[in-house]
Write a protein that holds these residues in place. Structure first.
Motif, mmCIF file in Angstrom:
data_model
loop_
_atom_site.group_PDB
_atom_site.id
_atom_site.type_symbol
_atom_site.label_atom_id
_atom_site.label_comp_id
_atom_site.label_asym_id
_atom_site.label_seq_id
_atom_site.Cartn_x
_atom_site.Cartn_y
_atom_site.Cartn_z
ATOM 1 N N MET A 1 0.912 -0.995 0.130
ATOM 2 C CA MET A 1 0.099 0.104 0.102
ATOM 3 C C MET A 1 0.830 1.311 -0.082
ATOM 4 S SD MET A 1 -3.080 0.793 2.433
ATOM 5 C CE MET A 1 -2.734 2.399 3.565
ATOM 6 N N VAL A 2 0.606 2.144 -0.899
ATOM 7 C CA VAL A 2 1.277 3.466 -0.889
ATOM 8 C C VAL A 2 0.696 4.398 0.113
ATOM 9 C CG1 VAL A 2 1.958 5.380 -2.319
ATOM 10 C CG2 VAL A 2 1.858 2.900 -3.169
ATOM 11 N N ARG A 3 1.587 5.032 0.849
ATOM 12 C CA ARG A 3 0.979 6.027 1.930
ATOM 13 C C ARG A 3 1.509 7.568 1.379
ATOM 14 N NH1 ARG A 3 4.332 6.592 7.850
ATOM 15 N NH2 ARG A 3 3.354 8.438 8.438
ATOM 16 N N ASN A 4 0.327 8.334 1.046
ATOM 17 C CA ASN A 4 0.552 9.802 1.104
ATOM 18 C C ASN A 4 0.803 10.407 2.231
ATOM 19 O OD1 ASN A 4 -0.063 9.623 -1.878
ATOM 20 N ND2 ASN A 4 -2.421 8.999 -0.896
ATOM 21 N N LEU A 5 2.059 10.968 2.312
ATOM 22 C CA LEU A 5 2.888 11.662 3.315
ATOM 23 C C LEU A 5 2.080 13.174 3.512
ATOM 24 C CD1 LEU A 5 6.329 10.546 3.315
ATOM 25 C CD2 LEU A 5 4.671 9.368 4.594
ATOM 26 N N MET A 6 1.985 13.520 4.503
ATOM 27 C CA MET A 6 1.400 14.793 5.081
ATOM 28 C C MET A 6 2.456 15.653 5.560
ATOM 29 S SD MET A 6 -1.170 14.525 3.336
ATOM 30 C CE MET A 6 -2.733 14.602 3.302
ATOM 31 N N LEU A 7 2.354 16.852 5.775
ATOM 32 C CA LEU A 7 3.399 17.650 6.537
ATOM 33 C C LEU A 7 3.443 17.091 7.988
ATOM 34 C CD1 LEU A 7 2.956 21.168 5.425
ATOM 35 C CD2 LEU A 7 4.896 19.849 4.966
ATOM 36 N N GLU A 8 2.389 16.732 8.593
ATOM 37 C CA GLU A 8 2.570 16.444 9.940
ATOM 38 C C GLU A 8 3.229 15.228 10.117
ATOM 39 O OE1 GLU A 8 -1.717 15.835 8.480
ATOM 40 O OE2 GLU A 8 -0.446 17.516 8.812
ATOM 41 N N GLN A 19 6.200 2.302 0.459
ATOM 42 C CA GLN A 19 5.959 3.110 -0.495
ATOM 43 C C GLN A 19 5.351 4.203 -0.034
ATOM 44 O OE1 GLN A 19 4.537 0.121 -3.205
ATOM 45 N NE2 GLN A 19 6.084 1.052 -4.803
ATOM 46 N N SER A 20 5.860 5.543 -0.247
ATOM 47 C CA SER A 20 5.345 6.793 -0.014
ATOM 48 C C SER A 20 5.260 7.855 -1.092
ATOM 49 C CB SER A 20 6.169 7.383 1.264
ATOM 50 O OG SER A 20 6.361 6.517 2.463
ATOM 51 N N VAL A 21 4.441 8.674 -1.079
ATOM 52 C CA VAL A 21 4.165 9.881 -2.111
ATOM 53 C C VAL A 21 4.497 11.009 -1.244
ATOM 54 C CG1 VAL A 21 2.758 11.006 -3.790
ATOM 55 C CG2 VAL A 21 2.969 8.355 -3.518
ATOM 56 N N ILE A 22 4.967 12.225 -1.900
ATOM 57 C CA ILE A 22 4.852 13.361 -1.286
ATOM 58 C C ILE A 22 4.471 14.495 -2.681
ATOM 59 C CG2 ILE A 22 6.453 15.632 -0.577
ATOM 60 C CD1 ILE A 22 8.266 13.501 0.997
ATOM 61 N N GLY A 23 3.238 14.991 -2.311
ATOM 62 C CA GLY A 23 2.958 15.845 -3.287
ATOM 63 C C GLY A 23 2.503 17.285 -3.240
ATOM 64 N N PHE A 24 2.991 17.890 -2.025
ATOM 65 C CA PHE A 24 2.725 19.196 -1.595
ATOM 66 C C PHE A 24 3.914 20.244 -2.198
ATOM 67 C CE2 PHE A 24 4.095 16.947 2.235
ATOM 68 C CZ PHE A 24 5.387 17.247 2.321
ATOM 69 N N ALA A 25 3.838 21.392 -2.009
ATOM 70 C CA ALA A 25 4.657 22.515 -2.540
ATOM 71 C C ALA A 25 5.646 23.323 -1.512
ATOM 72 C CB ALA A 25 4.234 23.253 -3.462
ATOM 73 N N ASP A 26 6.686 23.655 -1.982
ATOM 74 C CA ASP A 26 7.197 24.824 -1.252
ATOM 75 C C ASP A 26 7.780 24.538 0.213
ATOM 76 O OD1 ASP A 26 7.006 26.641 -3.330
ATOM 77 O OD2 ASP A 26 5.115 27.094 -2.773
ATOM 78 N N LYS A 27 8.480 23.519 0.270
ATOM 79 C CA LYS A 27 8.617 22.919 1.603
ATOM 80 C C LYS A 27 10.267 22.186 1.589
ATOM 81 C CE LYS A 27 5.053 23.737 3.619
ATOM 82 N NZ LYS A 27 4.850 25.117 4.598
#
Length: 175
Positions: A1-8, A19-27
């Protein structure tokens, strides 16, 4: 299972397994370890092989993200036994990696976009298969990147400054 990582998640944890995904910006993301052991020859839950692009330890599809002092590794093993095994899949723009370590075997680092057409059926299975082939820019500074056959590949404008490349077996470094 792929984990969508959040800032927290990134604020609380230091090591991410699977497996992980990072999809945010400007960090800025600093001092994290991303590790996984998934090879292209393994069978995905959909009954098909994982192929290359579903093996990534970390998929980065955000923009203007910086990674410093991070480790990205795929420990699936040699391409002869595990197939391709991405440690890092960069499908974002304006990504910067500084003092990072990328460790794998065949196909350690992929910098998107994918080519316009796949050579074999289901060759592009994964997160970018239906995305437009948008040009990307990725910068690596003072990074260590190891692998075997074609371990750095893709269609992005990728720049490498003061990086060390280590081949684990005979073969091309860049494809």
């Amino acid at each position: 299972m792929v984990r969508n990582l959040m800032l927290e998640d990134l604020e609380k944890e230091t090591v991410f397994t699977g497996q992980s995904v990072i999809g945010f910006a400007d960090k800025m993301i600093e001092g994290k370890t991303f590790t996984n052991a998934c090879g292209a020859l393994e069978i995905h839950p959909d009954g098909k092989p994982y192929h290359t692009f579903r093996t990534a330890t970390l998929l980065v599809n955000g923009t203007n993200l910086s990674f410093r002092n991070c480790i990205f590794e795929n420990t699936a093993g040699s391409g002869k036994t595990a197939g391709q095994a991405l440690a890092l899949y960069c499908d974002g723009d304006g990504l910067t990696f500084e003092n990072c370590r990328l460790k794998g075997f065949q196909d350690t680092l992929f910098v998107a976009p994918l080519p316009p057409k796949e050579i074999q059926k289901d060759g592009f299975l994964g997160p970018g298969q239906v995305k437009p082939r948008t040009p990307r820019h990725v910068v690596f500074r003072n990074c260590y990147i190891e692998g075997s056959v074609d371990f750095i590949f893709g269609g992005a404008w990728a720049e490498f400054f003061d990086c060390e490349f280590r081949s684990l077996e005979p073969g091309y470094v860049f494809a």
